[in-house]
Design a protein around this motif. Structure first.
Motif: not given
Length: 286
Positions: A3-11, A19-24, A29-30, A35-40
């Motif tokens: 859920q923390r990832i969902i909330n981060l994407f909402d933010e 975007r660079e802060d989001f990806l960092a 979290l991933a 793992a982050a690139m697989a989730i994106l």
């Protein structure tokens, strides 16, 4: 998904977060870049795999339109049943804070497939229309003049009422940013018959007495950011005897209707909410 990832994407999509802060933050979290690139892709839109009504559907006519409004030339995507008998009710479709995306165009086709004239309006028309890059599109929304934006969206309802095959009854459905606009249309347009905001910010309590339309309010149970405004809005609706229905889908995420975003899409909830939406429009716009 965490859920923390969902909330981060909402933010990221609503604050907005760079975007660079989001990806960092997503990488942290991933648990790593791979793992982050697989989730994106599960978070961001995959429009090619989410069309429920084909652009080649033989039962529909589809065209990109433009028309003059008070403030600018407005753009939109107009879809109609091809062989309908008699005049039809019309629905204005208002997009999320990414603009008139392929997903929203598909939603517009779904509404036309159900027997209505449907117009997916482009709120970014003052800037020339929705860009292909979603980050560029999101950055345009804070630059919209709020008062002019309401006038521009309302012009879409006026346009629909002016079509020769329209029965003059109009509805409005909006998602996220567009959900807030659907509430605003209920306040600002006394001729609106029905409004369906999906997980959108509520109208101010002081404006509720202006509402003449019937409302169907669709919310996601996990959407704390938007849902905090529900109690005051519902209290004002009750106090002013506004005809409304309120649905909160427990366990569903913000943007549960967006089937191009796998991490948040909820097929069961989306179908239930959509069936309710179409049934509501059939009651009010026929």
């Amino acid at each position: 998904m965490d859920q923390r990832i969902i909330n981060l994407f909402d933010e990221y999509t609503h604050k907005p977060l760079k975007r660079e802060d989001f990806l960092a933050k997503l990488t942290k979290l991933a648990g790593g870049t791979a793992a982050a690139m697989a989730i994106l892709p599960m978070l961001e839109g995959k429009y090619a795999f989410a069309n429920q009504v084909s652009e080649q559907d033989e039962d529909l006519t589809m065209e990109d339109i433009s028309y003059a409004s008070k403030n600018c030339t407005m753009k939109g995507y107009l879809v109609m049943p091809k062989n309908a008998k008699g005049k039809l009710g019309a629905v204005l479709v208002v997009h999320e804070n990414r603009g008139l995306t392929p997903h929203i165009k598909d939603v517009t086709r779904r509404i036309a497939k159900a027997g209505f004239i449907a117009l997916g309006i482009d709120a970014l028309s003052p800037f020339g229309g929705t860009p292909a890059n979603e980050d560029e599109g999101r950055a345009m929304f804070p630059k919209l003049d709020p008062a002019q934006n309401i006038e521009n969206i309302k012009s879409g309802l006026d346009y629909l009422r002016g079509l020769k095959n329209s029965n003059k009854k109009t509805g409005c459905v909006g998602f996220c940013w567009g959900g807030a606009i659907a509430n605003a249309m209920a306040v600002s347009d006394p001729l609106l018959n029905a409004a369906v905001p999906y997980y959108g910010r509520q109208a101010a309590a002081v404006d509720v007495p202006k509402i003449k339309a019937k409302l169907m309010l669709q919310y996601a149970g996990m959407d704390e950011r938007v849902n905090e405004g529900i109690p005051a809005y519902e209290a004002a609706l009750k106090e002013n005897k506004i005809d409304y229905k309120l649905y909160i889908y427990e366990g569903a995420q913000h943007a549960f209707n967006n089937d191009s975003s796998p991490a948040r899409y909820n097929a069961e909830v989306a179908k239930l909410a959509w069936d309710r939406t179409i049934g509501f429009f059939k009651e009010e716009l026929k």
